[in-house]
Design a protein around this motif. Structure first.
Motif, PDB file in Angstrom:
ATOM      1  N   SER A  68      -1.932  -1.962  -8.980  1.00 28.20           N
ATOM      2  CA  SER A  68      -1.840  -3.243  -8.749  1.00 28.20           C
ATOM      3  C   SER A  68      -2.578  -3.734  -7.699  1.00 28.20           C
ATOM      4  CB  SER A  68      -0.427  -3.785  -8.503  1.00 28.20           C
ATOM      5  OG  SER A  68       0.130  -3.587  -7.215  1.00 28.20           O
ATOM      6  N   ARG A  69      -3.104  -5.065  -7.720  1.00 29.06           N
ATOM      7  CA  ARG A  69      -4.354  -5.421  -6.695  1.00 29.06           C
ATOM      8  C   ARG A  69      -3.391  -5.988  -5.347  1.00 29.06           C
ATOM      9  NH1 ARG A  69      -8.478  -5.208  -4.045  1.00 29.06           N
ATOM     10  NH2 ARG A  69      -9.635  -6.995  -3.898  1.00 29.06           N
ATOM     11  N   ARG A  74      -0.504   8.979  -6.871  1.00 33.22           N
ATOM     12  CA  ARG A  74      -0.864   7.548  -6.481  1.00 33.22           C
ATOM     13  C   ARG A  74      -1.059   7.131  -5.039  1.00 33.22           C
ATOM     14  NH1 ARG A  74      -2.880   8.532 -10.479  1.00 33.22           N
ATOM     15  NH2 ARG A  74      -2.740   7.521 -12.511  1.00 33.22           N
ATOM     16  N   CYS A 106       0.319   4.626  -2.518  1.00 36.18           N
ATOM     17  CA  CYS A 106       1.404   3.505  -2.462  1.00 36.18           C
ATOM     18  C   CYS A 106       1.531   2.938  -1.233  1.00 36.18           C
ATOM     19  CB  CYS A 106       2.845   4.146  -2.668  1.00 36.18           C
ATOM     20  SG  CYS A 106       2.957   4.810  -4.452  1.00 36.18           S
ATOM     21  N   ALA A 115       2.827   1.395  -6.224  1.00 33.56           N
ATOM     22  CA  ALA A 115       1.243   1.672  -6.057  1.00 33.56           C
ATOM     23  C   ALA A 115       0.290   0.562  -5.925  1.00 33.56           C
ATOM     24  CB  ALA A 115       1.081   2.247  -7.682  1.00 33.56           C
ATOM     25  N   VAL A 116      -0.704   1.032  -5.245  1.00 31.79           N
ATOM     26  CA  VAL A 116      -1.649   0.029  -5.117  1.00 31.79           C
ATOM     27  C   VAL A 116      -3.024   0.501  -5.089  1.00 31.79           C
ATOM     28  CG1 VAL A 116      -0.322  -1.044  -2.896  1.00 31.79           C
ATOM     29  CG2 VAL A 116      -1.492   0.596  -2.288  1.00 31.79           C
ATOM     30  N   GLN A 117      -3.987  -0.404  -5.089  1.00 33.17           N
ATOM     31  CA  GLN A 117      -5.435   0.029  -5.323  1.00 33.17           C
ATOM     32  C   GLN A 117      -6.190  -0.708  -4.195  1.00 33.17           C
ATOM     33  OE1 GLN A 117      -7.834  -1.807  -8.575  1.00 33.17           O
ATOM     34  NE2 GLN A 117      -9.041   0.319  -8.572  1.00 33.17           N
ATOM     35  N   LYS A 132      -9.054   0.827 -12.378  1.00 29.98           N
ATOM     36  CA  LYS A 132      -8.235  -0.379 -12.222  1.00 29.98           C
ATOM     37  C   LYS A 132      -6.874   0.124 -13.071  1.00 29.98           C
ATOM     38  CE  LYS A 132      -7.539  -5.064 -13.215  1.00 29.98           C
ATOM     39  NZ  LYS A 132      -8.255  -6.574 -13.963  1.00 29.98           N
ATOM     40  N   LYS A 144      -5.471   2.757 -13.405  1.00 24.92           N
ATOM     41  CA  LYS A 144      -4.779   3.938 -12.947  1.00 24.92           C
ATOM     42  C   LYS A 144      -4.464   3.760 -11.498  1.00 24.92           C
ATOM     43  CE  LYS A 144      -5.069   7.955 -15.101  1.00 24.92           C
ATOM     44  NZ  LYS A 144      -5.811   9.229 -15.856  1.00 24.92           N
ATOM     45  N   ASN A 145      -4.853   2.465 -11.067  1.00 27.12           N
ATOM     46  CA  ASN A 145      -4.573   2.234  -9.548  1.00 27.12           C
ATOM     47  C   ASN A 145      -5.431   3.364  -8.584  1.00 27.12           C
ATOM     48  OD1 ASN A 145      -3.326  -0.246  -9.085  1.00 27.12           O
ATOM     49  ND2 ASN A 145      -1.435   0.681  -9.756  1.00 27.12           N
ATOM     50  N   SER A 157      -8.045   4.024  -5.916  1.00 22.97           N
ATOM     51  CA  SER A 157      -8.662   3.073  -4.798  1.00 22.97           C
ATOM     52  C   SER A 157     -10.203   3.544  -4.666  1.00 22.97           C
ATOM     53  CB  SER A 157      -8.018   3.362  -3.642  1.00 22.97           C
ATOM     54  OG  SER A 157      -6.643   3.007  -3.465  1.00 22.97           O
TER      55      SER A 157
END
Length: 360
Positions: free
Chosen positions: A17-18, A72, A74, A80-82, A311, A313-314, A316
């Motif tokens: 998630s952006r 991921r 997080c 979860a973040v990217q 994107k 799969k989050n 980075s």
């Protein structure tokens, strides 16, 4: 396998998630949209990128201390973040490209979440003056985190490819960095850029010596571990991610790094990244849209396939590189850094315009 991209730094005898920034970029109250739409006249210095107002949302303020949860990256709440951003070039050559002006542009105009600060060990880097290059890395990390971006502290070992060659230097460097940033939630540590010509067990052994040095000072930060064969999970040497899956580093809160250059690294690499990220936490700390040397024509089609996967799969990423190097992989046109011109698209090469849009 052809010579890997990092040889681009001096091979030809040249110094070579952006997250919640959407709202920041969209808000005309910040003045960003107006600045982006204003043309830059030829020969005219562009207007400085507007700084975000005090108290504005930033990646660090919204997400806090990052951690690894499952496979991921997080935020402090376990979501979860990217992160999407840029890597510097070697600070021994291109420190003039990492300034208040350029960092303002990356944070506020591009909406970058992360800056990778690349401290080369050899090639005129850290080993020549440890105090100077430690101080320089800290200056750039401070500049990124002060603007609310995360910072990846990159120990840019390249040649020799065995990270153990620089083991004592790495211990000294990471002790100093972890001691300084132990209370800063915006820092991640990348402990070996691109191991090569060594076994995975050798890289793993190195990681298990360096991680405790960091953990003794900074127990909470995410540590990024390079994989063998130029951080390709061994693919560049005919292996694959199973060697890491079957023999992981004995440490928690770590991720493994993967690098690719889209014009050279095709479906085999894309498939390896897809498989590896199902089994392991992965951070793509370096990639380019050109060939393995960071040169030549851009393959935006293949690059987009990688970005779509990341994107979904989050995963980075940071793109190589935030400088005005003569190669096509540098985002700025030559001479931009000395002139202090960073804002707008008129100062960008083709790859710079493309990656700026993807970060935004």
């Amino acid at each position: 396998m052809p010579q890997h991209p990092e040889s681009r730094t001096s091979r030809a005898g040249r110094a070579p998630s952006r997250l919640g920034r959407k709202a920041l970029l969209a808000a005309s109250a910040f003045g960003v949209v107006t600045a982006l739409l204003s043309p830059v006249r030829a020969g005219a210095a562009p207007a400085p990128a507007p700084a975000a107002p005090a108290g504005a949302a930033s990646p660090i303020s919204e997400n806090g201390q990052l951690k690894v949860c499952g496979n991921r990256l997080c935020n402090s709440g376990g979501q979860a973040v990217q992160l999407r951003g840029m890597s510097t070039h070697g600070t021994q050559w291109y420190s003039q490209c990492v300034t208040d002006g350029s960092l303002d542009v990356l944070a506020n105009e591009w909406g970058g979440d992360v800056l990778r600060v690349s401290t080369y060990v050899q090639e005129g880097g850290y080993e020549t003056d440890p105090a100077r290059f430690t101080s320089l890395a800290q200056k750039f990390v401070d500049g990124a985190t002060r603007r609310g971006m995360y910072a990846v502290i990159d120990w840019h070992m390249l040649s020799p490819g065995d990270p153990n060659f620089n083991l004592e230097r790495a211990k000294t460097f990471f002790f100093a960095m972890a001691k300084k940033y132990k209370d800063n939630p915006g820092v991640l540590y990348e402990i070996a850029n691109e191991p090569s010509d060594v076994s995975w067990s050798t890289v793993k052994s190195y990681a298990e010596k360096i991680i405790p040095v960091i953990r003794a000072q900074d127990p909470d930060a995410v540590v990024l571990v390079g994989t063998r064969a130029w951080s390709s999970f061994g693919v560049s040497d005919g292996a694959d991610e199973k060697e890491v899956v079957n023999n992981p580093v004995r440490a928690s809160n770590i991720m493994y790094t993967f690098h690719f250059y889209a014009a050279s690294h095709r479906d085999e690499y894309l498939s390896a990244l897809d498989r590896a990220s199902d089994r392991l936490p992965v951070f793509v700390t370096e990639f380019g849209t050109q060939n393995y040397a960071g040169e030549g024509a851009n393959d935006f089609g293949m690059s987009q396939r990688f970005l779509d996967l990341m994107k979904r799969k989050n995963i980075s990423w940071t793109n190589w590189n935030y400088s005005d190097d003569n190669r096509s992989g540098a985002v700025f046109k030559e001479g931009s850094c000395n002139a202090g011109r960073f804002s707008g698209t008129g100062v960008l090469k083709e790859a710079g315009v493309w990656i700026r849009d993807r970060i935004r």
